[in-house]
Design a protein around this motif. Structure first.
Motif, PDB file in Angstrom:
ATOM      1  N   PRO A  18       0.835  -1.344  -0.156  1.00 49.26           N
ATOM      2  CA  PRO A  18       0.035  -0.097   0.291  1.00 49.26           C
ATOM      3  C   PRO A  18       0.874   1.499  -0.148  1.00 49.26           C
ATOM      4  N   THR A  19       0.269   2.387  -0.558  1.00 47.85           N
ATOM      5  CA  THR A  19       1.055   3.504  -0.850  1.00 47.85           C
ATOM      6  C   THR A  19       1.824   4.408   0.504  1.00 47.85           C
ATOM      7  N   ARG A  20       0.793   4.339   1.388  1.00 46.97           N
ATOM      8  CA  ARG A  20       1.349   4.993   2.588  1.00 46.97           C
ATOM      9  C   ARG A  20       2.365   4.303   3.456  1.00 46.97           C
ATOM     10  N   ILE A  21       2.097   3.123   3.458  1.00 47.13           N
ATOM     11  CA  ILE A  21       3.053   2.103   4.159  1.00 47.13           C
ATOM     12  C   ILE A  21       4.457   2.146   3.493  1.00 47.13           C
ATOM     13  N   THR A  22       4.158   2.040   2.001  1.00 51.06           N
ATOM     14  CA  THR A  22       5.459   2.116   1.286  1.00 51.06           C
ATOM     15  C   THR A  22       6.523   3.385   1.583  1.00 51.06           C
ATOM     16  N   ILE A  23       5.738   4.604   1.588  1.00 52.17           N
ATOM     17  CA  ILE A  23       6.385   5.781   1.736  1.00 52.17           C
ATOM     18  C   ILE A  23       7.113   5.933   3.309  1.00 52.17           C
ATOM     19  N   ALA A  24       6.288   5.354   4.089  1.00 51.25           N
ATOM     20  CA  ALA A  24       6.913   5.287   5.473  1.00 51.25           C
ATOM     21  C   ALA A  24       8.087   4.450   5.666  1.00 51.25           C
ATOM     22  N   SER A  25       7.927   2.977   5.227  1.00 51.10           N
ATOM     23  CA  SER A  25       8.741   2.136   5.200  1.00 51.10           C
ATOM     24  C   SER A  25      10.207   2.431   4.432  1.00 51.10           C
ATOM     25  N   SER A  26       9.831   2.880   3.230  1.00 53.49           N
ATOM     26  CA  SER A  26      10.990   3.200   2.211  1.00 53.49           C
ATOM     27  C   SER A  26      12.118   4.239   2.806  1.00 53.49           C
ATOM     28  N   LEU A  27      11.597   5.040   3.844  1.00 48.38           N
ATOM     29  CA  LEU A  27      12.424   6.107   4.571  1.00 48.38           C
ATOM     30  C   LEU A  27      13.168   5.396   5.262  1.00 48.38           C
ATOM     31  N   ILE A  54      -3.680   9.999  -2.045  1.00 52.75           N
ATOM     32  CA  ILE A  54      -2.667   9.008  -2.321  1.00 52.75           C
ATOM     33  C   ILE A  54      -2.275   9.176  -3.864  1.00 52.75           C
ATOM     34  N   LYS A  55      -3.535   9.485  -4.620  1.00 48.10           N
ATOM     35  CA  LYS A  55      -3.448   9.376  -6.050  1.00 48.10           C
ATOM     36  C   LYS A  55      -2.448  10.394  -6.328  1.00 48.10           C
ATOM     37  N   ALA A  56      -2.584  11.853  -5.554  1.00 46.25           N
ATOM     38  CA  ALA A  56      -1.592  12.865  -5.893  1.00 46.25           C
ATOM     39  C   ALA A  56      -0.267  12.737  -5.688  1.00 46.25           C
ATOM     40  N   LEU A  57       0.049  11.648  -4.513  1.00 45.25           N
ATOM     41  CA  LEU A  57       1.232  11.591  -4.112  1.00 45.25           C
ATOM     42  C   LEU A  57       2.058  10.855  -5.190  1.00 45.25           C
ATOM     43  N   GLN A  58       1.257   9.658  -5.728  1.00 46.99           N
ATOM     44  CA  GLN A  58       1.720   9.020  -6.865  1.00 46.99           C
ATOM     45  C   GLN A  58       2.125   9.608  -8.055  1.00 46.99           C
ATOM     46  N   ILE A  59       1.214  10.530  -8.481  1.00 43.15           N
ATOM     47  CA  ILE A  59       1.124  11.391  -9.663  1.00 43.15           C
ATOM     48  C   ILE A  59       2.471  12.344  -9.490  1.00 43.15           C
ATOM     49  N   PHE A  60       2.758  12.919  -8.337  1.00 39.12           N
ATOM     50  CA  PHE A  60       3.759  13.792  -8.075  1.00 39.12           C
ATOM     51  C   PHE A  60       5.089  13.198  -8.381  1.00 39.12           C
ATOM     52  N   LEU A  61       5.406  11.824  -7.811  1.00 38.31           N
ATOM     53  CA  LEU A  61       6.487  11.285  -7.746  1.00 38.31           C
ATOM     54  C   LEU A  61       6.598  10.578  -8.976  1.00 38.31           C
ATOM     55  N   ALA A  62       5.763  10.225  -9.976  1.00 43.03           N
ATOM     56  CA  ALA A  62       5.960   9.876 -11.488  1.00 43.03           C
ATOM     57  C   ALA A  62       6.473  11.030 -12.180  1.00 43.03           C
ATOM     58  N   ILE A  63       5.944  11.992 -12.010  1.00 41.46           N
ATOM     59  CA  ILE A  63       6.359  13.588 -12.718  1.00 41.46           C
ATOM     60  C   ILE A  63       7.738  13.638 -12.268  1.00 41.46           C
ATOM     61  N   LEU A  64       8.202  13.935 -11.007  1.00 39.64           N
ATOM     62  CA  LEU A  64       9.398  14.047 -10.790  1.00 39.64           C
ATOM     63  C   LEU A  64      10.285  13.157 -11.211  1.00 39.64           C
ATOM     64  N   ILE A  65      10.136  11.812 -11.078  1.00 38.28           N
ATOM     65  CA  ILE A  65      10.978  10.766 -11.781  1.00 38.28           C
ATOM     66  C   ILE A  65      11.250  11.066 -13.073  1.00 38.28           C
ATOM     67  N   LEU A  66      10.156  11.095 -13.871  1.00 39.59           N
ATOM     68  CA  LEU A  66      10.192  11.448 -15.306  1.00 39.59           C
ATOM     69  C   LEU A  66      11.275  12.357 -15.848  1.00 39.59           C
ATOM     70  N   ALA A  67      10.823  13.787 -15.110  1.00 39.41           N
ATOM     71  CA  ALA A  67      11.574  14.744 -15.481  1.00 39.41           C
ATOM     72  C   ALA A  67      13.105  14.851 -15.340  1.00 39.41           C
ATOM     73  N   THR A  68      13.260  14.244 -14.044  1.00 39.04           N
ATOM     74  CA  THR A  68      14.984  13.783 -13.680  1.00 39.04           C
ATOM     75  C   THR A  68      15.494  13.080 -14.864  1.00 39.04           C
ATOM     76  N   ALA A  69      14.618  12.018 -15.194  1.00 36.55           N
ATOM     77  CA  ALA A  69      15.398  11.032 -15.998  1.00 36.55           C
ATOM     78  C   ALA A  69      15.454  11.691 -17.219  1.00 36.55           C
ATOM     79  N   ALA A  70      14.564  12.467 -17.758  1.00 32.01           N
ATOM     80  CA  ALA A  70      14.954  13.078 -19.222  1.00 32.01           C
ATOM     81  C   ALA A  70      16.020  14.056 -19.134  1.00 32.01           C
TER      82      ALA A  70
END
Length: 257
Positions: A176-185, A233-249
Motif C-alpha cells: 500500500p502507498t502510505r506504508i510504502t512511503i513510510a517504510s521506504s524512508l 494517495i493518487k496525488a502522491l503517486q502522480i507527483f512522484l511519477a512526474i518528478l522521476i520522469l523529469a529527472t530521467a529526461a
C-alpha cells in the motif's frame, strides 16, 4: 564560499528534503541534478558527479532518519519489510559505494540515468488495488534480491535508493502507498549507512556543502512527512511519477547531447 553560495546549497537541501519526507525517498533523485546544475546557474563553481554523490550519500542519511522519526507511533512502518529490504540494500550499497571510485564522471551519471528510467517506467505501470493496511504479504526472497541490486546501483551514485525502491514496493511487491512511503524512508536510512561509510572512507565527501545540506534536511524532511499524511494517495503517486520522469529526461539529455 560566500552567503549567496551557502543560501543556494541550503535551498537545494530544503527542496530535496521536503520532497524526501513527502514521497518516502531519500531525496537524491532531486538533489543530485540540483547540485549538478543549479550552482553554475548562479555563477558558482560546478560540483563534479563524484562530489555530488558523496554529498548526497551523507545528507540522505540524515534526511531519511528525520522523516522516519516523524512516523513514530504510526502503524505505517512495516518492520518485516524494512528488515528484509534494509538488509539487502545495505549489503549492496557497501559494494556500490566502494566501487564507485573506479567510475568516471559519465559512468556515474549514466548509472543514475538508468535508475531514473527504470523508476519512471515502473511508475506508469498499472498498480494492483492494494491500499488497505491490514495484513501485508510479500515475497521476501524477491524483495531481498531486488534490494541488493538497488543497493549496488544507489551506492555508486550516492543515493539512498528510495526513488527506485518506492516503485518496486508499489508495483512489484504490491505494498500500500502510505506504508510504502513510510517504510521506504526507513530502508533508505539503512542503505545510506553503508553508502556513507563507503564514500567517506574513499574520500568522496565535500564536508562543507554536506553539513549545509544536513541542516536543511533536519528542518524540511519532517515538514514533508506531515504534508504527506494529509495528501491524497493518487496525488502522491502522480507527483512522484512526474518528478522521476523529469529527472530521467534531464540526465539523459545531458548524457546524449
Amino acid at each position: 564560499m560566500d552567503i549567496a553560495w551557502i543560501l543556494t546549497i541550503f535551498g537545494i537541501g530544503l527542496i530535496g528534503s521536503f520532497i524526501s519526507g513527502m514521497l518516502g525517498i531519500g531525496g537524491a533523485i532531486i538533489k543530485f541534478p540540483l547540485l549538478l546544475y543549479v550552482p553554475p546557474l548562479f555563477g558558482f563553481a560546478a560540483f563534479t558527479s563524484h562530489q555530488v554523490s558523496g554529498i548526497s550519500a551523507v545528507e540522505v542519511m540524515f534526511a531519511s532518519v528525520a522523516g522516519v522519526l516523524a512516523y513514530r507511533g504510526s502503524n505505517l512502518l512495516h518492520k518485516p519489510l524494512i528488515l528484509t529490504m534494509g538488509t539487502g540494500i545495505v549489503l549492496g550499497s557497501f559494494v556500490g559505494s566502494f566501487g564507485s571510485s573506479y567510475f568516471n564522471e559519465e559512468s556515474v551519471n549514466m548509472v543514475y540515468g538508468i535508475l531514473a528510467i527504470l523508476a519512471a517506467v515502473m511508475m506508469v505501470i498499472p498498480k494492483k488495488k492494494v491500499e488497505q493496511q491490514g495484513d501485508i504479504v510479500f515475497n521476501k526472497g524477491l524483495a531481498f534480491f531486488l534490494a541488493i541490486l538497488v543497493g549496488v546501483a544507489s551506492g555508486i551514485v550516492g543515493a539512498g535508493g528510495g526513488f527506485i525502491l518506492v516503485p518496486i514496493m508499489l508495483v512489484v511487491l504490491g505494498i500500500p502507498t502510505r506504508i510504502t512511503i513510510a517504510s521506504s524512508l526507513a530502508i533508505t536510512f539503512i542503505a545510506s549507512i553503508g553508502g556513507s561509510i563507503g564514500k567517506i572512507t574513499t574520500g568522496q565527501v565535500d564536508w562543507i556543502p554536506a553539513i549545509i545540506m544536513i541542516v536543511a534536511s533536519l528542518i524540511a524532511a519532517p515538514i514533508g512527512t506531515k504534508v504527506s499524511k494529509k495528501m491524497n494517495i493518487k496525488a502522491l503517486q502522480i507527483f512522484l511519477a512526474i518528478l522521476i520522469l523529469a529527472t530521467a529526461a534531464k540526465i539523459w539529455l545531458d548524457i546524449l547531447i
